[in-house]
Design a protein around this motif. Structure first.
Motif, PDB file in Angstrom:
ATOM      1  N   LYS A 141      -3.081  11.883 -20.390  1.00  0.00           N
ATOM      2  CA  LYS A 141      -3.148  10.422 -20.334  1.00  0.00           C
ATOM      3  C   LYS A 141      -2.205   9.864 -19.263  1.00  0.00           C
ATOM      4  CE  LYS A 141      -5.437   9.230 -24.333  1.00  0.00           C
ATOM      5  NZ  LYS A 141      -6.567   8.310 -24.372  1.00  0.00           N
ATOM      6  N   ASP A 142      -2.750   9.080 -18.331  1.00  0.00           N
ATOM      7  CA  ASP A 142      -1.932   8.481 -17.272  1.00  0.00           C
ATOM      8  C   ASP A 142      -0.842   7.569 -17.845  1.00  0.00           C
ATOM      9  OD1 ASP A 142      -3.562   9.778 -15.578  1.00  0.00           O
ATOM     10  OD2 ASP A 142      -4.555   8.003 -14.749  1.00  0.00           O
ATOM     11  N   TRP A 143      -1.206   6.845 -18.921  1.00  0.00           N
ATOM     12  CA  TRP A 143      -0.251   5.874 -19.483  1.00  0.00           C
ATOM     13  C   TRP A 143       1.047   6.519 -19.937  1.00  0.00           C
ATOM     14  CZ3 TRP A 143       0.063   0.879 -19.228  1.00  0.00           C
ATOM     15  CH2 TRP A 143      -1.090   0.133 -18.938  1.00  0.00           C
ATOM     16  N   ILE A 160       0.852  -1.206   0.000  1.00  0.00           N
ATOM     17  CA  ILE A 160       0.000   0.000   0.000  1.00  0.00           C
ATOM     18  C   ILE A 160       0.881   1.246   0.000  1.00  0.00           C
ATOM     19  CG2 ILE A 160      -1.695   1.333   1.369  1.00  0.00           C
ATOM     20  CD1 ILE A 160      -2.825  -1.177   0.068  1.00  0.00           C
ATOM     21  N   GLN A 161       1.883   1.225   0.872  1.00  0.00           N
ATOM     22  CA  GLN A 161       2.819   2.359   0.950  1.00  0.00           C
ATOM     23  C   GLN A 161       3.425   2.648  -0.434  1.00  0.00           C
ATOM     24  OE1 GLN A 161       6.663   1.692   2.933  1.00  0.00           O
ATOM     25  NE2 GLN A 161       6.006   3.175   4.465  1.00  0.00           N
ATOM     26  N   SER A 162       3.934   1.601  -1.069  1.00  0.00           N
ATOM     27  CA  SER A 162       4.600   1.776  -2.364  1.00  0.00           C
ATOM     28  C   SER A 162       3.614   2.256  -3.427  1.00  0.00           C
ATOM     29  CB  SER A 162       5.220   0.454  -2.830  1.00  0.00           C
ATOM     30  OG  SER A 162       6.103  -0.032  -1.865  1.00  0.00           O
ATOM     31  N   MET A 163       2.430   1.636  -3.461  1.00  0.00           N
ATOM     32  CA  MET A 163       1.462   1.998  -4.498  1.00  0.00           C
ATOM     33  C   MET A 163       1.007   3.452  -4.345  1.00  0.00           C
ATOM     34  SD  MET A 163      -0.950  -1.345  -4.785  1.00  0.00           S
ATOM     35  CE  MET A 163      -0.437  -2.846  -5.605  1.00  0.00           C
ATOM     36  N   VAL A 164       0.805   3.876  -3.090  1.00  0.00           N
ATOM     37  CA  VAL A 164       0.368   5.259  -2.868  1.00  0.00           C
ATOM     38  C   VAL A 164       1.480   6.224  -3.286  1.00  0.00           C
ATOM     39  CG1 VAL A 164      -0.283   6.954  -1.101  1.00  0.00           C
ATOM     40  CG2 VAL A 164      -1.314   4.685  -1.087  1.00  0.00           C
ATOM     41  N   MET A 165       2.714   5.875  -2.986  1.00  0.00           N
ATOM     42  CA  MET A 165       3.828   6.752  -3.382  1.00  0.00           C
ATOM     43  C   MET A 165       3.938   6.824  -4.905  1.00  0.00           C
ATOM     44  SD  MET A 165       5.140   8.069  -0.685  1.00  0.00           S
ATOM     45  CE  MET A 165       3.521   8.056   0.058  1.00  0.00           C
ATOM     46  N   PHE A 166       3.804   5.671  -5.545  1.00  0.00           N
ATOM     47  CA  PHE A 166       3.837   5.611  -7.017  1.00  0.00           C
ATOM     48  C   PHE A 166       2.708   6.478  -7.582  1.00  0.00           C
ATOM     49  CE2 PHE A 166       4.849   2.305 -10.559  1.00  0.00           C
ATOM     50  CZ  PHE A 166       4.590   3.229 -11.554  1.00  0.00           C
ATOM     51  N   TYR A 167       1.520   6.289  -7.021  1.00  0.00           N
ATOM     52  CA  TYR A 167       0.346   7.029  -7.507  1.00  0.00           C
ATOM     53  C   TYR A 167       0.567   8.535  -7.331  1.00  0.00           C
ATOM     54  CZ  TYR A 167      -4.403   8.480  -8.301  1.00  0.00           C
ATOM     55  OH  TYR A 167      -5.506   9.100  -8.818  1.00  0.00           O
ATOM     56  N   CYS A 168       1.041   8.926  -6.163  1.00  0.00           N
ATOM     57  CA  CYS A 168       1.247  10.359  -5.900  1.00  0.00           C
ATOM     58  C   CYS A 168       2.334  10.934  -6.806  1.00  0.00           C
ATOM     59  CB  CYS A 168       1.591  10.595  -4.428  1.00  0.00           C
ATOM     60  SG  CYS A 168       0.209  10.312  -3.333  1.00  0.00           S
ATOM     61  N   ALA A 169       3.370  10.140  -7.073  1.00  0.00           N
ATOM     62  CA  ALA A 169       4.429  10.598  -7.985  1.00  0.00           C
ATOM     63  C   ALA A 169       3.829  10.827  -9.370  1.00  0.00           C
ATOM     64  CB  ALA A 169       5.548   9.563  -8.049  1.00  0.00           C
ATOM     65  N   MET A 170       3.044   9.841  -9.804  1.00  0.00           N
ATOM     66  CA  MET A 170       2.423   9.952 -11.132  1.00  0.00           C
ATOM     67  C   MET A 170       1.492  11.171 -11.190  1.00  0.00           C
ATOM     68  SD  MET A 170      -0.571   9.238 -12.957  1.00  0.00           S
ATOM     69  CE  MET A 170      -1.583   8.140 -11.988  1.00  0.00           C
ATOM     70  N   TYR A 171       0.694  11.328 -10.137  1.00  0.00           N
ATOM     71  CA  TYR A 171      -0.316  12.386 -10.158  1.00  0.00           C
ATOM     72  C   TYR A 171       0.315  13.772 -10.009  1.00  0.00           C
ATOM     73  CZ  TYR A 171      -5.125  13.844 -10.178  1.00  0.00           C
ATOM     74  OH  TYR A 171      -6.318  14.392 -10.556  1.00  0.00           O
ATOM     75  N   SER A 172       1.374  13.878  -9.215  1.00  0.00           N
ATOM     76  CA  SER A 172       2.021  15.191  -9.085  1.00  0.00           C
ATOM     77  C   SER A 172       2.679  15.578 -10.418  1.00  0.00           C
ATOM     78  CB  SER A 172       3.029  15.215  -7.935  1.00  0.00           C
ATOM     79  OG  SER A 172       3.928  14.168  -8.056  1.00  0.00           O
ATOM     80  N   PHE A 173       3.224  14.588 -11.138  1.00  0.00           N
ATOM     81  CA  PHE A 173       3.813  14.873 -12.446  1.00  0.00           C
ATOM     82  C   PHE A 173       2.719  15.291 -13.436  1.00  0.00           C
ATOM     83  CE2 PHE A 173       5.833  13.886 -16.517  1.00  0.00           C
ATOM     84  CZ  PHE A 173       7.081  14.448 -16.320  1.00  0.00           C
TER      85      PHE A 173
END
Lengths: 367, 399
Positions: free
Chosen positions: A302-304, A281-294
């Motif tokens: 497009k997220d992809w 969960i920790q890793s996925m949330v960090m990944f998600y936040c990195a993607m979303y902040s970018f």
């Protein structure tokens, strides 16, 4: 993310998962090298400070209930400073992901599958995290409740598996290196606390019952504190400070030292099965936040277009950081705690002052 | 696609180890090779019993249940690698019961042993550790105890050693912790060989093989063995180290020392209290326990209460003497703080410990005055309300 909503229990489950995984192993190892047997007191102090910062961050977020930290940074500080904050947060979340990912890869590499090449573990883990990000934040946060239950079970099993060998003398004397050293060393907990503090900035708009945000944040941090501090308390009580500071993955060493290993020689495998959920969960949330902040910084739709290259970057970063565990631990000692402490305390203060100057601190519907 | 990738990447084939490829170590002994710096590693390995022929009761029953082998090398790891040259299976440590350190290694330096066995992820930190009087390989290869696998018998000695309390129970984690500490020195369980002491008419039947006994303790100073404490001295030390829980002691019944009263002690607890005057620490040892009289070889005219009081007094004296005996030995002879006095002062007088005592601890420790206070409380006298045959004494018929 715009349409995603998280309920109270998911929000409550989130913070213990964000803080727990790395704190019980790597952070307690780093802290024990700083303060000896006072790991748990120093961590407790860190949690008190961290909870106050979390509430402060919730306060700022509640002024802008439908905006992420990047959106209200833009509103408060202007477009270009907000872009810089976006880049900084993207870098933070990306590095945070690599530290979180290496918690798992090093557990597996050093204790369970020593002959499996590190690159295989890294690629597999990043792909797994990527899968979670593709499924979306709601799915990740639904899993967070399950992960919290696994974490509670993990704590329970650790306590009953090792209490017979708990020696309170190992915890004494309290504040052996002095109270000031305890307080200053609590910054080593900030790499973990900052996951939660800055994730609030990104995820707060998703909460569907914002009026209860303070109470939820507070209760969630209390749960995180109790679940996490139990570990260093038992690590020191069972192994003693001298042994705790010898090992990189302290929590695994704790499982290896539990009294229960007399009867269950592969006890750490059971512990690992319960442990991985919180870290994922920790890793996925960090990944998600990195993607979303970018995404918010660059305006890419497009997220992809972000996820694929980001996955590759995270694979390389995770591999380079975790390949040599000494290098990883050195990074967790300097400069990462100093960077995360500055960021997770400095950014809320800057945003608060900007909101104060611009008169944006009046009550909102979120309260 | 995702599932397909994961199946191949997470199957763990790199690390697959089938049970029939493994040699499960049950006990290991580490010695020095005479007149060299090399190590000799002796392992007792459980033999698989799958070789029996179906329908014939299995030939494995007639086989020895363990296979013991030794190999030498410059380091422990090299010796183990050399062992692999003639072991048909890969050595696996996860089920090891005990590490026996030979006296030669212990007297030279135990660092390599601690380093190897705490570094190895397969080994449990709760594995028992003992120091052998003489060569460890003799203990590893000894056919001892009731279990099919001798190593299981030796490890059982630790689990059930509380009643005699004539040795300490040392696990790898305890040794490692004391080894790293700057305020306590390591003390490790001692092993010795003994006869089974029954008829030797038929040696095959009646214990011709010497048996491994847990007896006394090995006292270390830093990394080296400096001497042995006897089982009697160890009892006193176990009190101080708070390792005494249940124990049986005997005290004289009266003037006739041959007649004894046995007391089973429970809930033993020892507190160390330190005081510092003019930078000179002193220690008070306060030991307490509850006890039951479990055997009384003599008749007495004392009432139950009087007898309890008398036995309590005698038990206090007995335990005080045991503690003093142990303290004297390690304080004056070995000058090694296995008692945790330094740790006590560190906890109770932190500032003074860091303010000069820690640096001079080696010189201070042998000179510390020690006071012993014992408080034994007798609870009950088994099933009797009155001492046995009291009426015989009261009628004047007892001689």
């Amino acid at each position: 993310m715009r349409n995603a909503k998280i309920d109270q229990i998911q929000y409550f489950s989130l913070f213990p998962n964000l803080v727990f995984g790395k704190a019980i192993g790597f952070t307690s190892g780093v802290l024990s090298r700083q303060v000896g047997a006072d790991v748990w007191t120093s961590m407790l102090i860190g949690f008190v400070i961290g909870t106050l910062i979390m509430l402060f961050m919730t306060f700022i977020g509640s002024r802008f209930p439908d905006k992420t930290i990047l959106q209200y940074s833009s509103h408060l500080l202007g477009k270009w400073p907000a872009k810089w904050i976006g880049v900084i947060l993207f870098l933070f979340f990306s590095v945070a992901f690599t530290t979180s990912a290496n918690v798992i890869t090093l557990h597996i590499k050093e204790y369970l599958l020593p002959e499996t090449p590190m690159i295989v573990l890294t690629v597999s883990y990043v792909l797994l995290s990527m899968y979670g990000v593709i499924l979306g934040i709601e799915v990740i946060l639904r899993l967070a409740l399950f992960a919290l239950i696994m974490t509670i079970l993990l704590d329970f099993l650790m306590v009953i598996g090792s209490i017979a060998k708990f020696d309170i003398m190992n915890l004494l004397p309290l504040f052996d290196r002095g109270i000031v050293k305890n307080i200053t060393s609590s910054i080593y907990l900030f790499p973990d606390l900052s996951f939660a503090v800055l994730a609030v900035g990104m995820l707060f708009p998703l909460l569907n019952q914002k009026k209860k945000a303070y109470s939820l944040t507070f209760k969630s941090m209390i749960a995180a504190t109790l679940l996490t501090v139990t570990w260093p308390l038992f690590e020191i009580g069972v192994m003693g400070a001298d042994i705790t500071k010898q090992y990189v993955v302290t929590c695994m060493q704790m499982a290896r030292s539990a009294q229960l290993t007399l009867y269950l020689p592969r006890y750490e495998l059971i512990m690992m099965i319960l442990f991985v959920w919180g870290v994922i969960i920790q890793s996925m949330v960090m990944f998600y936040c990195a993607m979303y902040s970018f995404k918010q910084t660059t305006g890419i739709k497009k997220d992809w277009y972000i996820i694929l290259p980001l996955s590759l970057i995270l694979m390389i970063g995770t591999y380079l950081l975790g390949y040599d565990h000494n290098r990883f631990v050195d990074f967790l000692t300097t400069p990462w705690p100093q960077i995360t402490t500055s960021l997770s305390t400095g950014l809320p203060v800057i945003l608060f002052l900007a909101a104060l100057i611009r008169g944006k601190l009046k009550r909102t519907d979120a309260e | 696609m995702f599932v397909f990738v994961m199946i191949f990447s997470l199957s763990g084939c790199w690390d697959s180890r089938e049970l029939n490829d493994l040699a499960l170590v049950m006990a290991v002994g580490i010695d020095k090779v005479k007149n060299t710096d090399d190590f000799r590693v002796t392992v007792q390995i459980a033999k698989p019993s799958g070789g029996g022929q179906p329908g014939k009761g299995g030939s494995a029953a007639a086989d020895e249940p363990v296979w013991t082998a030794s190999a030498e090398g410059n380091t422990i790891f090299e010796a183990i690698r050399n062992l692999a040259k003639f072991s048909s299976r890969r050595i696996m440590w996860a089920h090891n019961n005990i590490i026996i350190i030979g006296e030669s290694v212990a007297r030279d330096d135990i660092t390599p042993v601690i380093d190897f066995f705490t570094r190895n992820v397969e080994l449990r930190m709760r594995t028992w550790v003992a120091v052998a009087r003489g060569e460890a390989r003799n203990y590893v290869s000894a056919k001892t105890g009731l279990e099919n696998i001798p190593a299981m018998s030796i490890s059982s000695l630790f689990r059930y050693s509380e009643l005699p309390s004539e040795s300490v129970k040392t696990e790898v984690i305890d040794l490692f912790s004391d080894f790293l500490s700057d305020s306590i020195q390591p003390m490790v369980s001692g092993l010795r060989m003994r006869e089974r002491v029954i008829s030797t008419e038929n040696k095959q039947e009646h214990g011709g093989e010497k048996q491994v006994e847990l007896a006394g303790g090995a006292v270390f100073k830093d990394t080296k063995l400096v001497g042995w404490v006897s089982p009697e001295e160890t009892r006193g030390l176990a009190w101080i180290r708070n390792e005494m829980n249940n124990a049986i002691i005997t005290v004289p019944c009266g003037k006739n020392k041959k007649k004894q009263i046995s007391i089973e002690l429970r809930y033993a607890q020892t507190d160390l209290i330190s005081k510092i005057d003019n930078n000179m620490p002193s220690i008070t040892i306060k030991a307490s326990a509850r006890g039951d009289i479990t055997e009384q070889d003599c008749l007495t005219h004392l009432s139950t209460e009087q007898l309890k009081e008398k036995v309590e007094q005698l038990a206090n004296d007995e335990i005080r003497n045991e503690i003093k005996l142990g303290v004297k030995k390690v304080q004056k002879e070995f000058k090694s703080d296995i008692l945790g006095f330094g740790r006590t002062i560190h906890i109770q007088h932190r500032e003074k410990w860091y303010g000069g005592i820690k640096e001079k601890w080696e010189e201070i420790f042998p000179e510390i005055p020690v006071t012993v206070q014992v408080d034994i409380h007798i609870n009950k006298m088994s099933l009797y309300q009155e001492p046995m045959k009291i009426e015989k004494v009261e009628s004047g018929n007892y001689k």
